[in-house]
Design a protein around this motif. Structure first.
Motif, PDB file in Angstrom:
ATOM      1  N   ARG A 100      96.230 -70.280  -0.860  1.00 10.07           N
ATOM      2  CA  ARG A 100      95.892 -70.058   0.549  1.00 10.07           C
ATOM      3  C   ARG A 100      96.775 -70.991   1.364  1.00 10.07           C
ATOM      4  O   ARG A 100      97.392 -71.916   0.811  1.00 10.07           O
ATOM      5  CB  ARG A 100      94.416 -70.348   0.826  1.00 10.07           C
ATOM      6  N   SER A 150      95.384 -76.701   3.574  1.00 11.06           N
ATOM      7  CA  SER A 150      94.646 -77.423   4.604  1.00 11.06           C
ATOM      8  C   SER A 150      95.540 -78.501   5.201  1.00 11.06           C
ATOM      9  O   SER A 150      96.298 -79.165   4.497  1.00 11.06           O
ATOM     10  CB  SER A 150      93.404 -78.061   3.987  1.00 11.06           C
ATOM     11  N   LEU A 191      94.437 -81.184   6.420  1.00  7.23           N
ATOM     12  CA  LEU A 191      93.739 -82.459   6.219  1.00  7.23           C
ATOM     13  C   LEU A 191      93.717 -82.827   4.744  1.00  7.23           C
ATOM     14  O   LEU A 191      94.219 -83.850   4.306  1.00  7.23           O
ATOM     15  CB  LEU A 191      92.276 -82.307   6.641  1.00  7.23           C
ATOM     16  N   LEU A 192      93.109 -81.903   3.993  1.00  2.90           N
ATOM     17  CA  LEU A 192      92.818 -82.148   2.581  1.00  2.90           C
ATOM     18  C   LEU A 192      94.090 -82.188   1.737  1.00  2.90           C
ATOM     19  O   LEU A 192      94.228 -83.017   0.840  1.00  2.90           O
ATOM     20  CB  LEU A 192      91.917 -81.006   2.085  1.00  2.90           C
ATOM     21  N   VAL A 198      86.516 -71.141  -2.027  1.00  6.11           N
ATOM     22  CA  VAL A 198      87.507 -72.214  -1.894  1.00  6.11           C
ATOM     23  C   VAL A 198      87.212 -73.349  -2.878  1.00  6.11           C
ATOM     24  O   VAL A 198      88.123 -73.865  -3.534  1.00  6.11           O
ATOM     25  CB  VAL A 198      87.571 -72.743  -0.444  1.00  6.11           C
ATOM     26  N   PHE A 199      85.948 -73.718  -3.021  1.00  6.93           N
ATOM     27  CA  PHE A 199      85.638 -74.797  -3.960  1.00  6.93           C
ATOM     28  C   PHE A 199      85.881 -74.369  -5.411  1.00  6.93           C
ATOM     29  O   PHE A 199      86.253 -75.201  -6.236  1.00  6.93           O
ATOM     30  CB  PHE A 199      84.213 -75.315  -3.742  1.00  6.93           C
ATOM     31  N   PHE A 239      89.750 -74.844  -6.646  1.00  6.66           N
ATOM     32  CA  PHE A 239      90.339 -76.121  -7.083  1.00  6.66           C
ATOM     33  C   PHE A 239      90.361 -76.248  -8.607  1.00  6.66           C
ATOM     34  O   PHE A 239      91.002 -77.140  -9.153  1.00  6.66           O
ATOM     35  CB  PHE A 239      89.584 -77.305  -6.465  1.00  6.66           C
ATOM     36  N   SER A 294      89.048 -75.814   8.253  1.00  9.18           N
ATOM     37  CA  SER A 294      88.550 -76.915   7.407  1.00  9.18           C
ATOM     38  C   SER A 294      87.053 -77.130   7.613  1.00  9.18           C
ATOM     39  O   SER A 294      86.307 -77.318   6.647  1.00  9.18           O
ATOM     40  CB  SER A 294      89.286 -78.225   7.717  1.00  9.18           C
ATOM     41  N   THR A 305      85.096 -74.323   6.025  1.00  9.78           N
ATOM     42  CA  THR A 305      85.192 -74.315   4.570  1.00  9.78           C
ATOM     43  C   THR A 305      84.371 -75.429   3.948  1.00  9.78           C
ATOM     44  O   THR A 305      83.659 -75.223   2.962  1.00  9.78           O
ATOM     45  CB  THR A 305      86.658 -74.507   4.135  1.00  9.78           C
ATOM     46  N   ALA A 306      84.512 -76.611   4.506  1.00 10.10           N
ATOM     47  CA  ALA A 306      83.959 -77.803   3.856  1.00 10.10           C
ATOM     48  C   ALA A 306      82.607 -78.217   4.423  1.00 10.10           C
ATOM     49  O   ALA A 306      81.971 -79.122   3.889  1.00 10.10           O
ATOM     50  CB  ALA A 306      84.958 -78.961   3.980  1.00 10.10           C
ATOM     51  N   PHE A 354      87.929 -83.824  -7.788  1.00 10.33           N
ATOM     52  CA  PHE A 354      89.144 -83.412  -7.085  1.00 10.33           C
ATOM     53  C   PHE A 354      90.321 -83.915  -7.912  1.00 10.33           C
ATOM     54  O   PHE A 354      90.162 -84.846  -8.711  1.00 10.33           O
ATOM     55  CB  PHE A 354      89.223 -83.987  -5.655  1.00 10.33           C
TER      56      PHE A 354
HETATM   57  C1  OVV Z   1      86.986 -81.346   1.587  1.00 12.61           C
HETATM   58  C2  OVV Z   1      87.473 -79.951   1.744  1.00 12.61           C
HETATM   59  C3  OVV Z   1      87.027 -78.968   0.916  1.00 12.61           C
HETATM   60  C4  OVV Z   1      87.471 -77.667   1.093  1.00 12.61           C
HETATM   61  C5  OVV Z   1      88.369 -77.370   2.096  1.00 12.61           C
HETATM   62  C6  OVV Z   1      88.824 -78.354   2.931  1.00 12.61           C
HETATM   63  C7  OVV Z   1      88.363 -79.644   2.765  1.00 12.61           C
HETATM   64  C8  OVV Z   1      89.821 -78.030   3.993  1.00 12.61           C
HETATM   65  O1  OVV Z   1      90.262 -78.939   4.684  1.00 12.61           O
HETATM   66  O2  OVV Z   1      90.173 -76.852   4.167  1.00 12.61           O
END
Ligand code: OVV
Length: 393
Positions: free
Chosen positions: A76, A79, A81-82, A165-166, A169, A228, A231-232, A282
């Protein structure tokens, strides 16, 4: 010599009872080679924590899942951030820190507490209910989208989306494939919810988009940052609340202690996050040859951080498997730590606190009333069903 193991941390048997395998991995050494996936894993508290703190040696920009973005196209849009490192990460994180600041969250407290009281009243009237859909999902699915500024329709779509999404990973196993199939019908909807005109004028979503006006981020970046949140922000708190109910049902003395002093609600939620670690794992990727407990791991290696194992490491915690709401649990890594430490933790803690506070003010006891059913996910630890009974105080 780095020890090798054929443990599969992404299979049903592991999810059903990860704790013996956690112990094996912690005891094998500071870092273990997992032959099944050709990755390394770290399960001891000190080593997990050190990894989380060292973003320069352990990049997130190559993805925080099993897939290495340097070798495989991200499945995808990454992110902002992540799946980033400084300096990009610091620009986006600074904005999200502001949007989710303690001051902003404080403004939500009364509404969140009222919603918690209302929900618990409804559940008390029923007596017996399923703590997953009726409490752990119901609560965040109301208050969180409200806080983001989403319209009321279709909010449940956030659950399959987060589940997908989770799962992503981990490896491309059947959990991932099923989750993708389940979420496919809601992908376009989620995308549409991140647009400025889909969001109310107050709310976190609008606050993120406002940063596009002063040039902090572009309009396209603002949408990915709203993504984000979507999703989170839901599945995590769902599993956090589920963990807290599950702990309080299994440790009745803790429930009664909390009942005697509801001001411990925040600590009780925190301890559930430590013990159950809703976010179990993670990955990072090494940017250079690194030393983990004296063992050298080469550049470009995927390293799995077992947050849930670190949070029960007997090297760090007394009686690690006990749910002790009075324990000094600051320092647990259930929310991560370091520059990628959970940006929504203030919000999650508020949700946990007000729900547990309402529960113990209004209910005299809590017990499991049927067979709990686990929900399997490559990253999240939680349940599909947790039948419980409560009686009014
Ligand atoms: C911590 C986290 C989990 C899943 C997605 C994201 C962050 C994101 O930033 O998209």
């Amino acid at each position: 010599m780095i020890p090798a193991s054929d443990i599969d941390p992404f299979c049903t048997e592991f999810f059903d009872d990860p704790y013996p395998a956690h112990a094996v991995l912690r005891d094998a050494g500071p870092v273990v080679y997992l032959s099944r996936y050709d990755i390394h894993a770290v399960a001891r508290y000190d080593d997990v924590r050190a990894m989380l703190m060292d973003w320069d040696s352990y990049t997130s920009a190559r993805g925080v899942g099993l897939s290495d973005f340097a070798r495989e196209k991200p499945w995808r849009l990454p992110s902002l951030l992540l799946e980033t490192d400084p300096p990009l990460h610091d620009r986006t994180r600074k904005l999200m820190d502001k949007v989710l600041s303690p001051a902003a969250i404080r403004g939500l407290r009364d509404a969140f507490a009222t919603a918690a009281d209302t929900l618990i009243d409804t559940l008390l009237a029923r007596g017996t209910f399923d703590a997953v859909p009726d409490l752990a999902e119901a609560y965040p699915l109301t208050v969180f989208p409200d806080a983001v500024g989403m319209p009321p329709e279709n909010r449940r779509f956030l659950l399959p989306y987060g589940n997908m999404v989770f799962n992503s990973f981990g490896p491309r196993n059947s959990y991932f494939e099923t989750a993708v199939a389940d979420a496919e019908p809601v992908l376009a909807w989620v995308r549409a919810q991140t647009r400025r005109d889909a969001l109310s004028a107050s709310g976190f979503g609008a606050a993120i988009h406002a940063a596009a006006d002063d040039g902090t981020v572009s309009e396209a970046e603002a949408e990915v940052l709203v993504r984000s949140l979507l999703t989170a922000g839901v599945d995590t708190t769902v599993n956090g609340l589920c963990a807290a109910v599950y702990c309080l049902a299994r440790f009745p003395a803790a429930f009664q202690r909390l009942r005697a002093d509801p001001s411990l609600a925040r600590a009780a939620f925190e301890e559930a996050v430590r013990l159950e670690s809703p976010v179990q794992t993670f990955f990072r990727t090494t940017t250079r040859a690194v030393s983990i407990g004296g063992e050298t791991v080469p550049e470009g290696t995927k390293v799995l951080m077992l947050l849930g194992a670190a949070n029960r490491d007997p090297r760090r915690w007394d009686r690690p498997d006990d749910y002790d709401i009075a324990r000094r649990n600051a320092g647990h890594v259930g929310f991560g730590t370091g520059i990628h430490g959970c940006v929504g933790a203030v919000l999650a803690r508020l949700e946990g606190e007000v729900v547990l506070n309402a529960l113990v003010r209004k209910a005299a006891g809590l017990e499991i009333a049927g067979e709990p059913k686990r929900r399997y996910n490559n990253t999240l630890r939680g349940m599909a069903s947790l039948p419980v009974r409560i009686v009014a105080a």
